[in-house]
Enzyme design. Sequence first.
Site, PDB file in Angstrom:
ATOM      1  N   HIS A   1       3.950  -3.595 -13.923  1.00 42.16           N
ATOM      2  CA  HIS A   1       4.950  -3.535 -12.864  1.00 42.16           C
ATOM      3  C   HIS A   1       4.606  -4.582 -11.812  1.00 42.16           C
ATOM      4  O   HIS A   1       3.523  -5.162 -11.830  1.00 42.16           O
ATOM      5  CB  HIS A   1       5.003  -2.147 -12.211  1.00 42.16           C
ATOM      6  CG  HIS A   1       3.813  -1.806 -11.371  1.00 42.16           C
ATOM      7  ND1 HIS A   1       2.595  -1.408 -11.900  1.00 42.16           N
ATOM      8  CD2 HIS A   1       3.629  -1.800 -10.018  1.00 42.16           C
ATOM      9  CE1 HIS A   1       1.739  -1.166 -10.934  1.00 42.16           C
ATOM     10  NE2 HIS A   1       2.328  -1.415  -9.775  1.00 42.16           N
TER      11      HIS A   1
ATOM     12  N   HIS B   1       4.034  -4.899  -7.829  1.00 45.90           N
ATOM     13  CA  HIS B   1       3.889  -4.233  -6.527  1.00 45.90           C
ATOM     14  C   HIS B   1       4.263  -5.264  -5.459  1.00 45.90           C
ATOM     15  O   HIS B   1       3.678  -6.340  -5.381  1.00 45.90           O
ATOM     16  CB  HIS B   1       2.448  -3.763  -6.324  1.00 45.90           C
ATOM     17  CG  HIS B   1       2.220  -3.169  -4.964  1.00 45.90           C
ATOM     18  ND1 HIS B   1       2.565  -1.878  -4.651  1.00 45.90           N
ATOM     19  CD2 HIS B   1       1.702  -3.713  -3.825  1.00 45.90           C
ATOM     20  CE1 HIS B   1       2.259  -1.645  -3.382  1.00 45.90           C
ATOM     21  NE2 HIS B   1       1.744  -2.746  -2.855  1.00 45.90           N
TER      22      HIS B   1
END
Length: 407
Positions: A379, A381
Amino acid sequence: MAVRGRHRRYQPSRINRASLTVTAGGAGMALPLIGAGAAHAASVDVWEKVAACESTNNWKINTGNGYYGGLQFTQSTWEAYGGTRYAPRADLATKDQQIAVAEKVLKGQGPRAWPACSVKAGLTRGGDTPDIAPQRKAAPRSAPATPTTVPTQRESYTVARGDSLSAIARDQQVRGGWQRLYAANRTVIGDDPDIIMPGQRLTLRGAPAKPAAKPATAPPRPAAKPKPAKPVARPAAKPAAKPVAKPVAKPAAKPAAKPKPAARPASVKPPQSAGFSAPVDAGPGTAYRKAGSSWARGYHTGVDFPVPTGTAVKAVAPGRVISAGWGGAYGYEIVIRHDDGRYSQYAHLSALTVREGQRVNSGQRIARSGSTGNSTGPHLHFEVRTGPGYGSDIDPLAYLRSGGVRL
């Protein structure tokens, strides 16, 4: 000793960092009192666990962020605890030498020198003495390259899923746009500039030179045909006229016809905008300020975008890169100072395509997403801050929406 904190569960503290480094005057260090006869050692296995947490067990790591070696020593700590007897910096020392210095730090400062990783690795005073035999060395060794690429200038680009010629030309700032990029890589791409395949390697900086080379080599081919015609005793005028006319007509017609399909990307080329850009082409996942004990501040300081490893990450606004490299718990990260005084952070990256000090534009690709550092899975951030460091976070989605981004 100053140590990188962890993005998940543990987080760096500026107060801790300041208290664990040599004072500005170099007069001494803030050290706890040690009782006589207390044991302060730790086994090699425990130190390896600390290094796995701090640097993914890379004992030679040096990303230029001020922390060196597998246990992420600051230079002041390395010098204060006698590390220079082995090597000028921790990343130039052997594993055994770094552990030997770490033993001294553990004795002087205790496990708090590694506030996050000591807990995770079970580092405490009173463990077994490590089985090491550090050899003193005076000659420094060169540090190896880091696992990710941080180039000073990109000469080529490997096509990834979802890329287009117009996006690549814009992100990589190719002079002449996608048309020049296509012209330089036509033999790789083929006749249709709308179709590019993942894995194709495209020339970026060499684009201006290649189109000029093709006309220089093409004319000599038709010029060679009239030469055999001269020795023939047949009427010289007619054969001489025909070969000359055909080669001149054909090259003029082909370049005029082939650029037509190249005009197609113009209709889908994303317009340049002075506004902000989304960091990735995906919706947000874990929200900003979500409460939980997993985060040191008691809440999530950014917003997560769940995207596969290798997804293009873009600068959300114009600015200058102030940090690009390893960020401890954040993995490989980039921090940009924008023209409005705000800072944006992009963490857990798998590859970097910009360097510290480089100027970037809104929507320019700066990295590839990943799952480096203390990450629960692939992912991005993303944080927005009022200052360059941890703890000055503001709502990142509100910031993007203020610049016209819809999420």
